[in-house]
Write an enzyme that holds these catalytic residues in place. Sequence first.
Site, PDB file in Angstrom:
ATOM      1  N   CYS A  19       3.156  -6.988   3.375  1.00 38.62           N
ATOM      2  CA  CYS A  19       2.067  -7.801   2.851  1.00 38.62           C
ATOM      3  C   CYS A  19       1.201  -8.235   4.021  1.00 38.62           C
ATOM      4  CB  CYS A  19       2.604  -8.996   2.081  1.00 38.62           C
ATOM      5  SG  CYS A  19       3.526 -10.115   3.114  1.00 38.62           S
ATOM      6  N   HIS A  51     -11.533   2.623   1.584  1.00 42.47           N
ATOM      7  CA  HIS A  51     -10.706   2.792   2.792  1.00 42.47           C
ATOM      8  C   HIS A  51      -9.423   3.572   2.564  1.00 42.47           C
ATOM      9  CE1 HIS A  51      -7.567  -0.581   2.515  1.00 42.47           C
ATOM     10  NE2 HIS A  51      -8.363  -0.891   1.522  1.00 42.47           N
ATOM     11  N   GLN A  75      -5.306   4.216  -5.298  1.00 45.70           N
ATOM     12  CA  GLN A  75      -4.505   5.196  -4.542  1.00 45.70           C
ATOM     13  C   GLN A  75      -4.808   6.637  -4.926  1.00 45.70           C
ATOM     14  OE1 GLN A  75      -2.718   4.852  -1.898  1.00 45.70           O
ATOM     15  NE2 GLN A  75      -2.543   2.626  -1.805  1.00 45.70           N
TER      16      GLN A  75
HETATM   17  N1  PLP Z   1      -4.702  -1.480  -5.572  1.00 45.47           N
HETATM   18  C1  PLP Z   1      -3.885  -0.678  -4.884  1.00 45.47           C
HETATM   19  C2  PLP Z   1      -2.949   0.217  -5.626  1.00 45.47           C
HETATM   20  C3  PLP Z   1      -3.895  -0.692  -3.488  1.00 45.47           C
HETATM   21  O1  PLP Z   1      -3.067   0.089  -2.805  1.00 45.47           O
HETATM   22  C4  PLP Z   1      -4.798  -1.568  -2.818  1.00 45.47           C
HETATM   23  C5  PLP Z   1      -4.822  -1.644  -1.338  1.00 45.47           C
HETATM   24  O2  PLP Z   1      -3.839  -1.899  -0.692  1.00 45.47           O
HETATM   25  C6  PLP Z   1      -5.654  -2.368  -3.587  1.00 45.47           C
HETATM   26  C7  PLP Z   1      -5.570  -2.294  -4.956  1.00 45.47           C
HETATM   27  C8  PLP Z   1      -6.643  -3.279  -2.946  1.00 45.47           C
HETATM   28  O3  PLP Z   1      -7.760  -2.548  -2.473  1.00 45.47           O
HETATM   29  P1  PLP Z   1      -8.695  -3.182  -1.324  1.00 45.47           P
HETATM   30  O4  PLP Z   1      -7.893  -3.210  -0.079  1.00 45.47           O
HETATM   31  O5  PLP Z   1      -9.874  -2.241  -1.239  1.00 45.47           O
HETATM   32  O6  PLP Z   1      -9.123  -4.523  -1.791  1.00 45.47           O
END
Ligand code: PLP
Length: 355
Positions: free
Chosen positions: A300, A179, A161
């Site tokens: 989720c 992303h 984040q």
């Molecule tokens: N960690 C945090 C704090 C996130 O907000 C997210 C995504 O929602 C992730 C990990 C997972 O990342 P990714 O969607 O690139 O696998």
Amino acid sequence: MTTRIYLDWNATAPMDPAAADAMAEAARTWANPSSVHVEGRRAKALLEDCRERIASALGAFPQQVVFTSGGTEAIGLALNGAQAKRRLVLATEHAAVLAAAPDAAVVPVDANGLAHLPALEAGDLLAVQHANNETGVIQPVAAIVEAAHAVGARVVCDAVQTAGKLPLPPADFVAVSAHKLGGPPGVGALVVRCADDFAAVQKGGGQERGYRGGTENLVGIAGFAAAIEARRADTGWLDRAGKLRDGMEARLAALGAEIVAASAPRLPTTSMIRMPGVPAATQLIRFDMAGIAVSSGSACSSGKVGASHVLAAMGMAASAALEVIRVSLGWTTTAADIDAFCAAWETLAAARKAA
Ligand code: PLP
């Protein structure tokens, strides 16, 4: 079609046009970067150029950057690729962390979401997020890393984040994802600062210096590089978003909103807001109908609104937590977007009072 207002940037940021252009260009360099022919070497050159640019934007060395399929895989690689006597995770970590270390000891947090660190020991591997995806609460990662290193423990930091927003935290392993910063989904990286007792989880053809098998997602990586450079080029956006967020919170608090972790250090782009008496699920539908995309912090993959483990860990009663939504801002969020959201919030809260 009516103009939509997007206030769910912590879920995914809109793709930056520079990233889309870079991906279209990279698609013409379609060869396998591990091939020895001219086409392969061209792809390899692009891959290494992107690695250097991403490393430079993050403040890391290129050889520390291991490309992955996103934040989730980067976190899994750190937590399962690094040897540890004991693993520890904060109670408020993202599901990607909790699922990657199901046997870990859980470190509690206080009412503001800040870690209550236990005594660490040599050989410990502690996962501590930089900023929480629901509340935006920022952990004091530098101080935690210092305490961990003093006893011979290592730290994994989920900076998904904060990458592209705040300086990279000084942890041994740092997970980032494209992303959330204007790049495409499905690509990220683990910054490996301490490669002792660290090995691949996903094995294969020896790509990424043996730390992550699998042909690299060159098109995605090109989008990642362009996006992170775009974030770095616009130094003022975070301050602009922070001012909008603070103004929004002050306005809504005056109307009876409760702001989660208001006094904690937080990402300036994130706000968790409780509208007493109105379930989050109802709020999400009403805002969506008003043209505004927000989320419940606990959204989720099934799209259902469940109880947030983050708010529960902070000691919030489930009944209150189920009335909380997350509003997250980004580089194209305008004052008009926030005005429209505040107006919709006021209408909904007034309707609840009149009912
Ligand atoms: N960690 C945090 C704090 C996130 O907000 C997210 C995504 O929602 C992730 C990990 C997972 O990342 P990714 O969607 O690139 O696998």
